[in-house]
Design a protein around this motif. Structure first.
Motif, PDB file in Angstrom:
ATOM      1  N   PHE A  59       0.819  -1.207   0.000  1.00 26.16           N
ATOM      2  CA  PHE A  59       0.000   0.000   0.000  1.00 26.16           C
ATOM      3  C   PHE A  59       0.857   1.263   0.000  1.00 26.16           C
ATOM      4  O   PHE A  59       0.472   2.288  -0.572  1.00 26.16           O
ATOM      5  CB  PHE A  59      -0.951   0.000   1.202  1.00 26.16           C
ATOM      6  CG  PHE A  59      -2.324  -0.489   0.853  1.00 26.16           C
ATOM      7  CD1 PHE A  59      -3.430   0.331   0.946  1.00 26.16           C
ATOM      8  CD2 PHE A  59      -2.524  -1.791   0.416  1.00 26.16           C
ATOM      9  CE1 PHE A  59      -4.698  -0.121   0.614  1.00 26.16           C
ATOM     10  CE2 PHE A  59      -3.776  -2.262   0.085  1.00 26.16           C
ATOM     11  CZ  PHE A  59      -4.872  -1.426   0.173  1.00 26.16           C
ATOM     12  N   VAL A  60       2.010   1.193   0.641  1.00 30.32           N
ATOM     13  CA  VAL A  60       2.839   2.395   0.715  1.00 30.32           C
ATOM     14  C   VAL A  60       3.436   2.736  -0.653  1.00 30.32           C
ATOM     15  O   VAL A  60       3.886   3.867  -0.867  1.00 30.32           O
ATOM     16  CB  VAL A  60       3.942   2.230   1.781  1.00 30.32           C
ATOM     17  CG1 VAL A  60       5.197   1.562   1.223  1.00 30.32           C
ATOM     18  CG2 VAL A  60       4.307   3.577   2.402  1.00 30.32           C
ATOM     19  N   VAL A  61       3.415   1.792  -1.602  1.00 31.56           N
ATOM     20  CA  VAL A  61       3.804   2.118  -2.979  1.00 31.56           C
ATOM     21  C   VAL A  61       2.872   3.188  -3.534  1.00 31.56           C
ATOM     22  O   VAL A  61       3.315   4.163  -4.169  1.00 31.56           O
ATOM     23  CB  VAL A  61       3.772   0.849  -3.861  1.00 31.56           C
ATOM     24  CG1 VAL A  61       3.977   1.212  -5.329  1.00 31.56           C
ATOM     25  CG2 VAL A  61       4.826  -0.149  -3.406  1.00 31.56           C
ATOM     26  N   ALA A  62       1.587   3.015  -3.301  1.00 30.21           N
ATOM     27  CA  ALA A  62       0.614   4.010  -3.762  1.00 30.21           C
ATOM     28  C   ALA A  62       0.785   5.330  -3.011  1.00 30.21           C
ATOM     29  O   ALA A  62       0.649   6.411  -3.593  1.00 30.21           O
ATOM     30  CB  ALA A  62      -0.804   3.479  -3.588  1.00 30.21           C
ATOM     31  N   VAL A  63       1.100   5.243  -1.709  1.00 31.30           N
ATOM     32  CA  VAL A  63       1.356   6.461  -0.933  1.00 31.30           C
ATOM     33  C   VAL A  63       2.531   7.228  -1.536  1.00 31.30           C
ATOM     34  O   VAL A  63       2.497   8.455  -1.683  1.00 31.30           O
ATOM     35  CB  VAL A  63       1.633   6.108   0.546  1.00 31.30           C
ATOM     36  CG1 VAL A  63       2.075   7.355   1.315  1.00 31.30           C
ATOM     37  CG2 VAL A  63       0.396   5.503   1.188  1.00 31.30           C
ATOM     38  N   ALA A  73      -8.629   7.093  -1.240  1.00 31.01           N
ATOM     39  CA  ALA A  73      -8.821   5.744  -1.775  1.00 31.01           C
ATOM     40  C   ALA A  73      -7.858   4.757  -1.118  1.00 31.01           C
ATOM     41  O   ALA A  73      -8.244   3.637  -0.758  1.00 31.01           O
ATOM     42  CB  ALA A  73      -8.623   5.753  -3.291  1.00 31.01           C
ATOM     43  N   ILE A  74      -6.606   5.167  -0.954  1.00 30.13           N
ATOM     44  CA  ILE A  74      -5.601   4.292  -0.326  1.00 30.13           C
ATOM     45  C   ILE A  74      -5.958   4.035   1.126  1.00 30.13           C
ATOM     46  O   ILE A  74      -6.016   2.890   1.592  1.00 30.13           O
ATOM     47  CB  ILE A  74      -4.204   4.934  -0.440  1.00 30.13           C
ATOM     48  CG1 ILE A  74      -3.812   5.129  -1.902  1.00 30.13           C
ATOM     49  CG2 ILE A  74      -3.163   4.083   0.286  1.00 30.13           C
ATOM     50  CD1 ILE A  74      -2.666   6.108  -2.097  1.00 30.13           C
ATOM     51  N   TRP A  75      -6.201   5.112   1.860  1.00 30.52           N
ATOM     52  CA  TRP A  75      -6.453   5.006   3.300  1.00 30.52           C
ATOM     53  C   TRP A  75      -7.730   4.234   3.594  1.00 30.52           C
ATOM     54  O   TRP A  75      -7.757   3.376   4.491  1.00 30.52           O
ATOM     55  CB  TRP A  75      -6.542   6.413   3.886  1.00 30.52           C
ATOM     56  CG  TRP A  75      -7.198   6.494   5.226  1.00 30.52           C
ATOM     57  CD1 TRP A  75      -6.660   6.156   6.436  1.00 30.52           C
ATOM     58  CD2 TRP A  75      -8.538   6.942   5.502  1.00 30.52           C
ATOM     59  NE1 TRP A  75      -7.570   6.372   7.438  1.00 30.52           N
ATOM     60  CE2 TRP A  75      -8.728   6.847   6.899  1.00 30.52           C
ATOM     61  CE3 TRP A  75      -9.573   7.419   4.706  1.00 30.52           C
ATOM     62  CZ2 TRP A  75      -9.933   7.218   7.509  1.00 30.52           C
ATOM     63  CZ3 TRP A  75     -10.760   7.782   5.305  1.00 30.52           C
ATOM     64  CH2 TRP A  75     -10.926   7.680   6.693  1.00 30.52           C
ATOM     65  N   TRP A  76      -8.784   4.488   2.834  1.00 34.59           N
ATOM     66  CA  TRP A  76     -10.066   3.863   3.148  1.00 34.59           C
ATOM     67  C   TRP A  76     -10.020   2.363   2.890  1.00 34.59           C
ATOM     68  O   TRP A  76     -10.539   1.569   3.687  1.00 34.59           O
ATOM     69  CB  TRP A  76     -11.177   4.518   2.347  1.00 34.59           C
ATOM     70  CG  TRP A  76     -12.545   4.088   2.749  1.00 34.59           C
ATOM     71  CD1 TRP A  76     -13.469   3.468   1.975  1.00 34.59           C
ATOM     72  CD2 TRP A  76     -13.160   4.250   4.034  1.00 34.59           C
ATOM     73  NE1 TRP A  76     -14.620   3.223   2.695  1.00 34.59           N
ATOM     74  CE2 TRP A  76     -14.459   3.708   3.963  1.00 34.59           C
ATOM     75  CE3 TRP A  76     -12.732   4.816   5.234  1.00 34.59           C
ATOM     76  CZ2 TRP A  76     -15.329   3.696   5.046  1.00 34.59           C
ATOM     77  CZ3 TRP A  76     -13.610   4.812   6.323  1.00 34.59           C
ATOM     78  CH2 TRP A  76     -14.881   4.258   6.215  1.00 34.59           C
ATOM     79  N   ALA A  77      -9.396   1.957   1.789  1.00 34.60           N
ATOM     80  CA  ALA A  77      -9.266   0.522   1.519  1.00 34.60           C
ATOM     81  C   ALA A  77      -8.383  -0.143   2.566  1.00 34.60           C
ATOM     82  O   ALA A  77      -8.674  -1.249   3.039  1.00 34.60           O
ATOM     83  CB  ALA A  77      -8.696   0.297   0.121  1.00 34.60           C
ATOM     84  N   LEU A 123      -4.234   0.972  -8.679  1.00 28.97           N
ATOM     85  CA  LEU A 123      -4.508   2.351  -8.277  1.00 28.97           C
ATOM     86  C   LEU A 123      -3.240   3.194  -8.355  1.00 28.97           C
ATOM     87  O   LEU A 123      -3.250   4.319  -8.864  1.00 28.97           O
ATOM     88  CB  LEU A 123      -5.085   2.376  -6.863  1.00 28.97           C
ATOM     89  CG  LEU A 123      -5.585   3.719  -6.326  1.00 28.97           C
ATOM     90  CD1 LEU A 123      -6.677   3.495  -5.283  1.00 28.97           C
ATOM     91  CD2 LEU A 123      -4.462   4.542  -5.684  1.00 28.97           C
ATOM     92  N   ALA A 124      -2.129   2.652  -7.842  1.00 30.14           N
ATOM     93  CA  ALA A 124      -0.864   3.384  -7.855  1.00 30.14           C
ATOM     94  C   ALA A 124      -0.432   3.709  -9.280  1.00 30.14           C
ATOM     95  O   ALA A 124       0.077   4.805  -9.558  1.00 30.14           O
ATOM     96  CB  ALA A 124       0.217   2.571  -7.146  1.00 30.14           C
ATOM     97  N   ALA A 125      -0.645   2.760 -10.195  1.00 27.22           N
ATOM     98  CA  ALA A 125      -0.278   3.001 -11.590  1.00 27.22           C
ATOM     99  C   ALA A 125      -1.095   4.128 -12.203  1.00 27.22           C
ATOM    100  O   ALA A 125      -0.639   4.804 -13.142  1.00 27.22           O
ATOM    101  CB  ALA A 125      -0.462   1.721 -12.400  1.00 27.22           C
TER     102      ALA A 125
END
Length: 401
Positions: free
Chosen positions: A50-54, A83-87, A119-121
């Motif tokens: 997840f931190v990749v998206a962060v 979106a990141i945090w809620w998931a 999402l990150a992409a």
């Protein structure tokens, strides 16, 4: 929850040596008093992915801020980070209540990880062109995987607990249908509809647990949030380090960068110290307290990650590559730092403080904001203020003891 489900012992303790799950288990609730409850290797892997998206969101925010595109940068960052945090948060609370660590559970969690990578992409497109398609697709993948988890829980439950699980599944599904509709709307209409979708997502747990609460584990929840805070702060340090390295390689301006680097390190070290100064699990005694604390961490995580973005902007400003003033560049560090201090104080630090210690973090956040006026030396000044805040807190605690 049925008496049978409440009394059923959980088939395993999620300790560090548990690596051999049975193929399929009943997804029954875990006890809130379960001893030795710790984060699992799967949860740690989940956080790291997840931190990749962060990191993506932080880099894009830094680019927009350095170019002076404040409105677009902050809007994109707030949307992507939600979106990141809620998931992440929904998975964390579900796992605290129902983690059975069998093969279907693991596979479904890996699907959620795939969703956050999608999402990150899509984050660069979100910032550059307001193209939300890929980010929304990744988000929907994560959330629909969560629906399957809740349906498994419903299949193993009876009575009110089954209703809770079904309401979660139905609410999340309706929200994902709504995001699909958003993709079909014109861009000017999306700006009005997206906040409504966010409110709908936030309301699902409130509605689902209105009559009965899930059996989350206070120690486990506190540890999970603490670990994600650590990872986000680590990403902040990494982002600032890369920015300093790039600036030195291109400009050989190490002397100009030393104040920013020193101030940034002091801020990150102080942010860690302040968050972990007191254990918080004893404060999480009710759903109301836990919901406020859990939802409030949107600001904790978001501001911690934004500090790294601000440090990147401050580095670019120091070597005269940012298209904003030195004061504005400093504000990209001081504002999220002040927000982090006041939010950590509001959520849990204040519950363990008395007397002068009670106003220490609010005063520190105001002093950090005042450092914005220092311009080029403002980041170093903010770092010294946060370090002094920690030092005074340590002295006050020693005096209390």
């Amino acid at each position: 929850m049925s008496s049978e489900s409440a009394a059923a012992p959980h088939p395993h303790h999620a300790g560090p040596h548990h690596v051999d799950p049975r193929p399929v288990r009943r997804m029954v609730p875990r006890s809130r008093d379960e001893p030795h409850r710790v984060a699992t290797p799967l949860e740690l892997f989940f956080d790291l992915c997840f931190v990749v998206a962060v990191g993506q969101a932080g880099r894009e925010l830094a680019h927009d801020l350095a170019e002076g595109h404040w409105g677009d940068g902050l809007t994109g960052y707030l949307f992507a980070f939600f979106a990141i945090w809620w998931a992440w948060m929904n998975f964390t609370w579900f796992a605290s209540a129902y983690d059975c660590d069998d093969v279907p559970y693991r596979v479904t969690t890996l699907v959620q990880i795939a969703g956050v990578l999608i999402l990150a992409a899509g984050v660069p497109r979100l910032f550059a062109d307001q193209d939300i398609l890929l980010s929304v697709v990744g988000y929907v993948v994560m959330r629909l995987a969560m629906v399957t988890q809740w349906l498994r829980a419903a299949a193993a439950e009876e009575g009110p607990a089954r209703g809770v699980a079904l309401r979660y599944a139905a609410g999340i599904t309706l929200c994902q249908i709504g995001w699909g509709v958003v993709l079909a709307l014109p861009h000017d209409v999306r700006a009005v509809v997206i906040p409504i979708g966010i409110l709908a997502e936030l309301s699902v747990p409130v509605v689902a647990e209105l009559r009965m609460q899930t059996t989350w584990h206070p120690h486990h929840i506190a540890e999970r949030y603490g670990l994600f805070t650590l990872i986000v702060l680590g990403e902040t340090v990494a982002a600032a380090t890369v920015a300093v390295q790039s600036a030195v390689d291109e400009h050989e301006g190490l002397v100009r960068l030393l104040p920013v680097a020193a101030g940034g390190l002091l801020i990150c070290f102080s942010a860690w110290w302040i968050y972990f100064a007191r254990p918080v699990h004893d404060h999480l005694r009710s759903n109301r307290q836990a919901f406020l604390w859990g939802y409030g961490h949107y600001l904790v995580f978001g501001s911690a990650a934004a500090i790294g973005s601000g440090l990147e902007v401050a580095v670019e400003s120091a070597v005269h590559e940012a298209h904003v003033s030195a004061t504005a560049a400093t504000a990209t560090v001081t504002v999220p730092t002040a927000l982090y201090l006041i939010t950590v104080w509001a959520l849990h630090a204040r519950h363990a403080k008395t007397g002068a210690a009670q106003v220490l973090l609010p005063a520190g956040s105001v002093a950090v904001l005042a450092c914005t006026a220092a311009g080029e030396s403002g980041v170093l000044a903010a770092g010294l203020v946060t370090a002094a805040t920690v030092a005074v807190g340590v002295l006050l605690h020693a005096r209390e003891r």
